[in-house]
Enzyme design. Structure first.
Site, short mmCIF file in Angstrom:
data_model
loop_
_atom_site.label_atom_id
_atom_site.label_comp_id
_atom_site.label_asym_id
_atom_site.label_seq_id
_atom_site.Cartn_x
_atom_site.Cartn_y
_atom_site.Cartn_z
N GLY A 101 0.82 -1.21 0.00
CA GLY A 101 0.00 0.00 0.00
C GLY A 101 0.84 1.26 0.00
O GLY A 101 2.08 1.21 0.15
N ASP A 102 0.19 2.39 -0.27
CA ASP A 102 0.82 3.71 -0.26
C ASP A 102 1.93 3.83 -1.29
O ASP A 102 2.90 4.57 -1.10
CB ASP A 102 1.38 4.03 1.15
CG ASP A 102 0.30 3.96 2.21
OD1 ASP A 102 -0.86 4.25 1.88
OD2 ASP A 102 0.62 3.61 3.36
N GLY A 123 1.58 5.13 -4.19
CA GLY A 123 1.38 6.32 -5.01
C GLY A 123 0.30 6.09 -6.07
O GLY A 123 0.35 6.69 -7.15
N LYS A 124 -0.67 5.26 -5.74
CA LYS A 124 -1.76 4.96 -6.70
C LYS A 124 -2.57 6.21 -7.01
O LYS A 124 -2.97 6.46 -8.15
CB LYS A 124 -2.68 3.87 -6.12
CG LYS A 124 -1.96 2.54 -5.87
CD LYS A 124 -2.86 1.53 -5.19
CE LYS A 124 -3.20 1.84 -3.77
NZ LYS A 124 -2.08 1.76 -2.81
N GLY A 181 -5.84 5.73 1.80
CA GLY A 181 -5.55 7.16 1.82
C GLY A 181 -4.74 7.45 0.57
O GLY A 181 -3.59 7.02 0.47
N HIS A 182 -5.36 8.07 -0.41
CA HIS A 182 -4.69 8.32 -1.70
C HIS A 182 -4.43 9.81 -1.83
O HIS A 182 -5.36 10.62 -1.89
CB HIS A 182 -5.55 7.80 -2.86
CG HIS A 182 -5.76 6.31 -2.81
ND1 HIS A 182 -6.51 5.63 -3.72
CD2 HIS A 182 -5.28 5.38 -1.95
CE1 HIS A 182 -6.50 4.34 -3.42
NE2 HIS A 182 -5.77 4.17 -2.35
N GLN A 189 -5.53 -0.40 -1.29
CA GLN A 189 -4.62 -1.31 -0.59
C GLN A 189 -3.64 -1.86 -1.64
O GLN A 189 -3.35 -1.17 -2.59
CB GLN A 189 -5.37 -2.43 0.15
CG GLN A 189 -6.16 -1.97 1.38
CD GLN A 189 -7.35 -1.09 1.05
OE1 GLN A 189 -8.25 -1.48 0.35
NE2 GLN A 189 -7.34 0.11 1.59
N THR A 216 -5.45 -7.04 4.82
CA THR A 216 -6.75 -6.39 4.99
C THR A 216 -7.84 -7.44 4.70
O THR A 216 -7.53 -8.61 4.46
CB THR A 216 -6.86 -5.13 4.11
OG1 THR A 216 -8.06 -4.43 4.46
CG2 THR A 216 -6.88 -5.48 2.62
N ASP A 266 13.02 9.62 -6.75
CA ASP A 266 13.76 10.76 -6.19
C ASP A 266 14.16 10.55 -4.73
O ASP A 266 15.14 11.13 -4.26
CB ASP A 266 12.93 12.04 -6.30
CG ASP A 266 11.54 11.88 -5.70
OD1 ASP A 266 10.77 11.03 -6.19
OD2 ASP A 266 11.23 12.57 -4.71
#
Ligand code: GDP
Ligand code: IMO
Ligand code: MG
Length: 412
Positions: free
Chosen positions: A20-21, A23-24, A48-49, A228, A243, A337
């Site tokens: 998850g997380d 950068g979707k 949380g996007h 997710q 999840t 980066d």
């Protein structure tokens, strides 16, 4: 010049390849203007996007991240569990930012309602795990597990119920939840939440499956927003530290009622390193200075809970497995980066019998890649790092993130 987006075709899914997380949200926002519809398929407000447009940050929990584009139709599919006050809050926040999403929002009548009592049960179950087993799962405490438990037990309440009498629905839940979990339901508060949602959303609740198929017949393009990620999948993830939904491409298609042959492309999203929130195995995790460096440079704090994310290096076996399960046609490798200051970059190539990661070290580039938008402008070592990922996974690194902003992306 050939349109680089043509290879995505009419129905494209964006799926997280790690925990998850990845950068979707950012890639969904970037692609949304090229599609007619953006659809969330499953999960809930555990997602949380984050997207950053002209320096302004927007975080989406339930609404699809394509909602910022005023011409895009947004769909909340059957596979979601919806905490209605959170959804209303998100709609209001967007409206305050000058974006009226309501007239182009379609919510599945089959999606399930996630009540406040589901959050109370989530917290109670986590507490019990801590007491009985020494540690919890580290859920987002958004009620996700208990809402899907009710759905699977066929005790859930779907969005279509907002069309009927609400008091008996709540009385039934209150009796059941007290009996099973010893949790008291605040029926007055739940009723108020439902009535507020009904007032605003009643006309937006519809047969999204029929609607999506109708639009497909009219040659409209659909962008599917996964939530997710593959390693958190209920079947294929690191169980039990997962999840409660199917987070893979197959789960997304199921959540929207789309057949596999409708799909034309699937973008796997992976960070150039790796993070995880909550408990569970993470063989390529690094603690100490290197972990702290990744966390600070990458801003690795949860967009939903604010928790510091555990950080580590890329795991090739995990990427391969995600690519295999989802059939990725393209990679979006994000946050390149963040590695700019590393002298060398370890990559996990396998797991030894003692459970420890087996490393290969690749040279770093020690120069800024922030905001670069052309592959040829990347330092040679960064190009080689990406080519290494391509060779090891057999999937082309098509999009490469070089910063949080919408425009900070290489498109090849
Ligand atoms: P999601 O849940 O997959 O949508 O990802 P999140 O939004 O939870 O977390 C990704 C974070 O990384 C967000 O804060 C993004 O703004 C940020 N981000 C996305 N792509 C890049 C990138 O290429 N470089 C950097 N530095 N940040 C990025
Ligand atoms: P996005 O869509 C990162 C994790 C939680 C916990 C486990 C179970 O933003 O990538 P849950 O509340 O779902 O029962 O928690 O899953 N988790 C996520 N981690 N990003 C997410 O979503 C997540 N959604 C759930 O931290 O470890
Ligand atoms: Mg997230």
């Amino acid at each position: 010049m050939q349109n680089p987006f043509a290879s995505l075709g009419h129905v494209c899914a964006v799926i997280g390849a790690q925990w998850g997380d990845e950068g979707k949200g950012k890639v969904i926002d970037l692609l949304a203007e090229r599609f007619d519809i953006v659809a969330r398929a499953c999960g809930g407000a555990n997602a949380g996007h984050t997207i950053v447009v002209k320096g302004k940050k927007h975080v989406f929990h339930l609404l699809p991240s394509g909602a910022l584009h005023s011409n895009t139709t947004v769909v909340i599919g059957s596979g979601l569990v919806l905490h209605l006050p959170t959804l209303l809050e998100e709609i209001r926040t967007l409206k305050d930012a000058g974006i009226d999403v309501l007239p182009r929002l379609f919510i599945s009548e089959e999606a399930h309602i996630l009540f406040d009592f589901h959050k109370d049960i989530d917290a109670a179950l986590e507490e019990q795990r801590k007491v009985r087993e020494g540690k919890g799962i580290g859920t987002t405490k958004r009620g996700i597990g208990p809402a899907y438990m009710d759905k699977a037990a066929r005790s859930g309440t779907r969005m279509e119920s907002l069309r009927g009498a609400l008091t008996p629905v709540l009385a039934r839940h209150a009796e059941r939840v007290q009996r099973l979990y010893g949790v008291t339901v605040d029926q007055a508060k739940e009723l108020k939440n439902l009535e507020e949602a009904r007032a605003l959303l009643a006309e937006r609740i519809t047969d999204t499956v029929g609607m999506l198929h109708e639009r497909l017949q009219k040659d409209k393009k659909i962008l599917i927003e996964g939530a997710q990620a593959s390693l958190l999948d209920l079947d294929h993830g690191t169980y039990p530290y997962v999840t409660s939904s199917a987070t893979t491409l197959a789960g997304a298609l199921q959540g929207l009622g789309l057949p596999p042959q409708a799909l034309t492309s699937c973008i796997g999203v992976a960070k150039a390193y790796c993070t995880r929130v909550g408990e569970g195995e993470f063989a390529s995790e690094v603690t100490g200075q290197a972990g702290d460096r990744l966390r600070e440079r990458g801003g690795e704090y949860g967009s939903t809970t604010g928790r510091p994310r555990r950080c580590g290096w890329l795991s090739i076996p995990d990427l391969r497995r995600s690519a295999m399960i989802n059939g990725f046609t393209h990679w979006n490798i994000t946050k390149l980066d963040v590695l700019d200051e590393e002298a060398e970059i370890p990559v996990c190539m396998g797991i030894a019998s003692d459970g420890k990661a087996e490393w290969k070290k690749l040279p770093g580039w020690k120069t800024s890649t922030v905001g670069i938008t052309a592959f040829a402008k990347l330092p040679k070592e960064a190009q080689e790092y990406l080519q290494f990922i391509e060779q090891e996974t057999g999937v082309p690194a098509w999009l490469i993130g070089t910063g949080p902003g919408r425009e900070q992306m290489i498109v090849r």
